[in-house]
Design a protein around this motif. Structure first.
Motif, PDB file in Angstrom:
ATOM      1  N   VAL A  50      19.593 -18.449   0.380  1.00  0.00           N
ATOM      2  CA  VAL A  50      20.383 -17.971  -0.757  1.00  0.00           C
ATOM      3  C   VAL A  50      20.310 -16.446  -0.867  1.00  0.00           C
ATOM      4  CG1 VAL A  50      20.690 -18.077  -3.265  1.00  0.00           C
ATOM      5  CG2 VAL A  50      20.062 -20.144  -1.991  1.00  0.00           C
ATOM      6  N   ARG A  51      19.107 -15.893  -0.664  1.00  0.00           N
ATOM      7  CA  ARG A  51      18.971 -14.428  -0.710  1.00  0.00           C
ATOM      8  C   ARG A  51      19.891 -13.777   0.316  1.00  0.00           C
ATOM      9  NH1 ARG A  51      13.356 -15.569  -0.613  1.00  0.00           N
ATOM     10  NH2 ARG A  51      13.101 -14.514   1.400  1.00  0.00           N
ATOM     11  N   ASP A  52      19.951 -14.343   1.505  1.00  0.00           N
ATOM     12  CA  ASP A  52      20.799 -13.779   2.560  1.00  0.00           C
ATOM     13  C   ASP A  52      22.281 -13.845   2.181  1.00  0.00           C
ATOM     14  OD1 ASP A  52      18.579 -13.230   4.056  1.00  0.00           O
ATOM     15  OD2 ASP A  52      18.763 -14.969   5.370  1.00  0.00           O
ATOM     16  N   LEU A  53      22.697 -14.956   1.549  1.00  0.00           N
ATOM     17  CA  LEU A  53      24.087 -15.088   1.124  1.00  0.00           C
ATOM     18  C   LEU A  53      24.450 -14.021   0.090  1.00  0.00           C
ATOM     19  CD1 LEU A  53      24.463 -18.961   0.728  1.00  0.00           C
ATOM     20  CD2 LEU A  53      25.664 -17.524   2.378  1.00  0.00           C
ATOM     21  N   VAL A  54      23.555 -13.827  -0.871  1.00  0.00           N
ATOM     22  CA  VAL A  54      23.813 -12.832  -1.917  1.00  0.00           C
ATOM     23  C   VAL A  54      23.866 -11.430  -1.313  1.00  0.00           C
ATOM     24  CG1 VAL A  54      22.923 -11.760  -4.027  1.00  0.00           C
ATOM     25  CG2 VAL A  54      22.779 -14.243  -3.730  1.00  0.00           C
ATOM     26  N   LYS A  55      22.888 -11.099  -0.478  1.00  0.00           N
ATOM     27  CA  LYS A  55      22.842  -9.762   0.123  1.00  0.00           C
ATOM     28  C   LYS A  55      24.064  -9.501   1.003  1.00  0.00           C
ATOM     29  CE  LYS A  55      18.722 -10.100   1.950  1.00  0.00           C
ATOM     30  NZ  LYS A  55      17.518  -9.685   2.709  1.00  0.00           N
ATOM     31  N   ARG A  56      24.485 -10.516   1.751  1.00  0.00           N
ATOM     32  CA  ARG A  56      25.647 -10.324   2.617  1.00  0.00           C
ATOM     33  C   ARG A  56      26.909 -10.069   1.793  1.00  0.00           C
ATOM     34  NH1 ARG A  56      24.993 -14.402   5.684  1.00  0.00           N
ATOM     35  NH2 ARG A  56      26.383 -15.910   4.735  1.00  0.00           N
ATOM     36  N   THR A  57      27.071 -10.816   0.706  1.00  0.00           N
ATOM     37  CA  THR A  57      28.234 -10.616  -0.161  1.00  0.00           C
ATOM     38  C   THR A  57      28.239  -9.211  -0.762  1.00  0.00           C
ATOM     39  OG1 THR A  57      28.373 -12.973  -0.717  1.00  0.00           O
ATOM     40  CG2 THR A  57      29.422 -11.416  -2.235  1.00  0.00           C
ATOM     41  N   VAL A  58      27.086  -8.779  -1.271  1.00  0.00           N
ATOM     42  CA  VAL A  58      26.983  -7.450  -1.874  1.00  0.00           C
ATOM     43  C   VAL A  58      27.264  -6.370  -0.832  1.00  0.00           C
ATOM     44  CG1 VAL A  58      25.417  -5.795  -2.967  1.00  0.00           C
ATOM     45  CG2 VAL A  58      25.381  -8.198  -3.675  1.00  0.00           C
ATOM     46  N   ARG A  59      26.711  -6.535   0.350  1.00  0.00           N
ATOM     47  CA  ARG A  59      26.892  -5.538   1.413  1.00  0.00           C
ATOM     48  C   ARG A  59      28.362  -5.427   1.826  1.00  0.00           C
ATOM     49  NH1 ARG A  59      23.276  -7.395   4.413  1.00  0.00           N
ATOM     50  NH2 ARG A  59      24.541  -8.729   5.757  1.00  0.00           N
ATOM     51  N   GLN A  60      29.051  -6.582   1.925  1.00  0.00           N
ATOM     52  CA  GLN A  60      30.441  -6.575   2.366  1.00  0.00           C
ATOM     53  C   GLN A  60      31.405  -6.084   1.291  1.00  0.00           C
ATOM     54  OE1 GLN A  60      30.955 -10.651   3.615  1.00  0.00           O
ATOM     55  NE2 GLN A  60      30.102 -10.285   5.657  1.00  0.00           N
ATOM     56  N   ARG A  61      31.166  -6.481   0.041  1.00  0.00           N
ATOM     57  CA  ARG A  61      32.082  -6.141  -1.041  1.00  0.00           C
ATOM     58  C   ARG A  61      31.779  -4.783  -1.682  1.00  0.00           C
ATOM     59  NH1 ARG A  61      34.882 -10.859  -2.776  1.00  0.00           N
ATOM     60  NH2 ARG A  61      34.928 -12.255  -0.976  1.00  0.00           N
ATOM     61  N   PHE A  62      30.494  -4.424  -1.732  1.00  0.00           N
ATOM     62  CA  PHE A  62      30.087  -3.208  -2.441  1.00  0.00           C
ATOM     63  C   PHE A  62      29.120  -2.384  -1.577  1.00  0.00           C
ATOM     64  CE2 PHE A  62      30.439  -6.790  -5.493  1.00  0.00           C
ATOM     65  CZ  PHE A  62      31.645  -6.429  -6.087  1.00  0.00           C
ATOM     66  N   PRO A  63      29.632  -1.667  -0.604  1.00  0.00           N
ATOM     67  CA  PRO A  63      28.769  -0.907   0.303  1.00  0.00           C
ATOM     68  C   PRO A  63      27.964   0.192  -0.384  1.00  0.00           C
ATOM     69  CG  PRO A  63      31.090  -0.346   0.642  1.00  0.00           C
ATOM     70  CD  PRO A  63      31.064  -1.542  -0.247  1.00  0.00           C
ATOM     71  N   VAL A  64      28.293   0.518  -1.628  1.00  0.00           N
ATOM     72  CA  VAL A  64      27.540   1.551  -2.350  1.00  0.00           C
ATOM     73  C   VAL A  64      26.253   0.979  -2.963  1.00  0.00           C
ATOM     74  CG1 VAL A  64      29.578   2.913  -2.881  1.00  0.00           C
ATOM     75  CG2 VAL A  64      28.822   1.146  -4.502  1.00  0.00           C
ATOM     76  N   ILE A  65      26.067  -0.345  -2.864  1.00  0.00           N
ATOM     77  CA  ILE A  65      24.883  -0.978  -3.427  1.00  0.00           C
ATOM     78  C   ILE A  65      23.902  -1.341  -2.310  1.00  0.00           C
ATOM     79  CG2 ILE A  65      23.964  -2.899  -4.776  1.00  0.00           C
ATOM     80  CD1 ILE A  65      26.607  -3.151  -6.196  1.00  0.00           C
ATOM     81  N   MET A  93      27.100   5.707   2.267  1.00  0.00           N
ATOM     82  CA  MET A  93      25.727   5.846   1.779  1.00  0.00           C
ATOM     83  C   MET A  93      25.576   5.129   0.444  1.00  0.00           C
ATOM     84  SD  MET A  93      23.596   9.326   0.910  1.00  0.00           S
ATOM     85  CE  MET A  93      21.956   9.240   0.202  1.00  0.00           C
ATOM     86  N   ALA A  94      24.507   4.350   0.327  1.00  0.00           N
ATOM     87  CA  ALA A  94      24.281   3.587  -0.894  1.00  0.00           C
ATOM     88  C   ALA A  94      23.947   4.520  -2.055  1.00  0.00           C
ATOM     89  CB  ALA A  94      23.158   2.578  -0.673  1.00  0.00           C
ATOM     90  N   ILE A  95      24.505   4.221  -3.214  1.00  0.00           N
ATOM     91  CA  ILE A  95      24.281   5.015  -4.414  1.00  0.00           C
ATOM     92  C   ILE A  95      23.498   4.222  -5.450  1.00  0.00           C
ATOM     93  CG2 ILE A  95      25.419   6.260  -6.300  1.00  0.00           C
ATOM     94  CD1 ILE A  95      27.813   6.637  -4.414  1.00  0.00           C
ATOM     95  N   LEU A  96      23.743   2.910  -5.503  1.00  0.00           N
ATOM     96  CA  LEU A  96      23.101   2.028  -6.467  1.00  0.00           C
ATOM     97  C   LEU A  96      22.130   1.079  -5.764  1.00  0.00           C
ATOM     98  CD1 LEU A  96      26.332   1.109  -8.468  1.00  0.00           C
ATOM     99  CD2 LEU A  96      24.632   2.850  -9.078  1.00  0.00           C
ATOM    100  N   LYS A  97      21.174   0.548  -6.517  1.00  0.00           N
ATOM    101  CA  LYS A  97      20.175  -0.367  -5.954  1.00  0.00           C
ATOM    102  C   LYS A  97      20.177  -1.691  -6.701  1.00  0.00           C
ATOM    103  CE  LYS A  97      16.928   3.134  -4.228  1.00  0.00           C
ATOM    104  NZ  LYS A  97      15.513   3.606  -4.267  1.00  0.00           N
TER     105      LYS A  97
END
Length: 298
Positions: free
Chosen positions: A15-30, A1-5
C-alpha cells in the motif's frame, strides 16, 4: 525538484508503494518518505517537518488515530493536512476521525484519481503554487481544488452521504448459496452451515463471493461471473464475517483469476487475493477464522 514533503504511513509495504507511486506521478513537487507504523512516523515527524501525512488507521505499535491525536497536539503540526486512508469506512469511525482533526478520509481500496483528488483538496493553494513554480500542471478536477480543506471549515460531523463499509449480503438473498450453485462452484454439494461469505471490495466495485479456501497468506473465493471483476494486482479489501457481529477487513491484492471449470460458458470464477497486512491483531483474527473454516469443512 521537490518543494513539499509528504509522509506515507501504512504497515503494508504494498500500500505504501501504491501511495508513493501515485504521489510521484501526479505531484512531482512532493517528496515522499514512508513509515510502517505510527510509532516510526512519530519519530520521523519529530526530526523532519512534513507538509502532508497520508496514514492508515489499523497498524501495530501506534494506530493512525493515535498518531493523529499526537500530531494535533504539536504546534508545528496542528494545521498540517492529514488524510486517513483505511478500510474502516463505517460512519462511527469517520465521525471519530473528524473529531480528532482529520483533514480528509479515503477508503481502501482507492484509485489513483481518488487519492489525487483528496491531496488537491487538502493542500489547496500551496500545492497549486508549488506546481506552477515547477512548470507542472495540476491534474484533477477543478472543484477538488475549490473545496480545499473543506472538512476543517465545515461543521464537525460526518456527512450523511458517506458510504458505510460493505457488508456481505444476507445468506438467504445470495444466489451463490443455492444448492445448484454451491455444487457448481465447489465441485461437490455443500450445506449452508459450512459456507463462509466474503465481500471483496475494489476501488470501484464489490464482488460478492463464497470462501473456497483460506490461509494466513491468501484467500480463494468463488464468485458468479455476472459481476464486475478486477484486474491482476488490483488493490482489494476482503470483508469476512467473523461471527458474533464482528467483521474482519483484510487488505490485499488480486493474485490470480481463473475459471472454475474448463467450460467457456462457466458461471463461476475463482479469485485469489494475497494478503498484505502485518498488523498482529488482524493476523490473530485471521488465524481464528482459518481454524474455524478448516474445522467446519473437514
Amino acid at each position: 525538484m521537490a518543494i513539499l514533503k509528504a509522509l506515507v504511513v501504512d504497515d503494508a509495504s504494498f500500500v505504501r508503494d501504491l501511495v508513493k507511486r501515485t504521489v510521484r506521478q501526479r505531484f512531482p513537487v512532493i517528496e515522499t518518505t514512508d513509515a510502517q507504523n505510527g510509532r516510526r512516523a512519530q519519530s520521523l515527524m519529530s526530526r523532519t517537518s512534513f507538509d502532508l501525512v497520508l496514514c492508515d488507521w489499523e497498524m501495530p505499535e501506534m494506530s493512525g488515530l493515535e498518531l493523529l491525536q499526537w500530531m494535533r497536539q504539536q504546534p508545528q503540526y496542528q494545521k498540517v493536512p492529514f488524510i486517513m486512508i483505511t478500510s474502516r469506512g463505517d460512519k462511527d469511525h469517520v465521525i471519530e476521525a473528524v473529531k480528532e482533526g482529520v483533514s480528509e478520509y479515503l477508503g481502501k481500496p482507492f484509485s489513483p484519481d481518488g487519492l489525487s483528488k483528496k491531496i488537491i483538496k487538502v493542500m489547496g493553494r500551496r500545492l497549486k503554487d508549488a506546481m506552477d513554480r515547477s512548470g507542472k500542471s495540476l491534474e484533477g478536477p477543478a472543484e477538488a481544488f475549490k473545496e480545499s480543506a473543506a472538512l476543517l471549515t465545515q461543521k464537525r460531523e460526518a456527512p450523511a452521504s458517506r458510504p458505510e463499509a460493505s457488508k456481505p449480503e444476507p445468506v438467504a438473498d445470495n444466489p451463490l448459496l443455492n444448492a445448484g450453485s454451491a455444487k457448481a462452484a465447489t465441485g461437490k454439494p455443500q450445506t449452508r452451515g459450512v459456507m463462509s461469505m466474503a465481500s471483496v471490495r475494489f476501488s470501484d466495485s464489490t464482488l460478492k463471493s463464497v470462501v473456497k479456501d483460506i490461509n494466513l497468506t491468501e484467500v480463494r473465493v468463488i464468485a458468479k461471473r455476472d459481476q464486475e471483476f478486477p484486474g491482476i494486482l488490483d488493490q482489494a479489501v476482503v470483508d469476512i464475517d467473523m461471527g458474533d457481529g464482528q467483521m474482519a477487513r483484510l487488505n490485499g491484492y488480486v493474485h490470480q483469476l481463473q475459471a472454475v471449470d474448463k467450460r467457456q460458458d462457466t458461471d463461476f470464477v475463482s479469485v485469489t487475493i494475497r494478503f498484505v497486512d502485518e498488523d498482529p491483531k488482524k493476523l490473530e483474527d485471521l488465524s481464528r477464522f482459518v481454524a474455524r473454516f478448516r474445522a467446519s469443512n473437514r
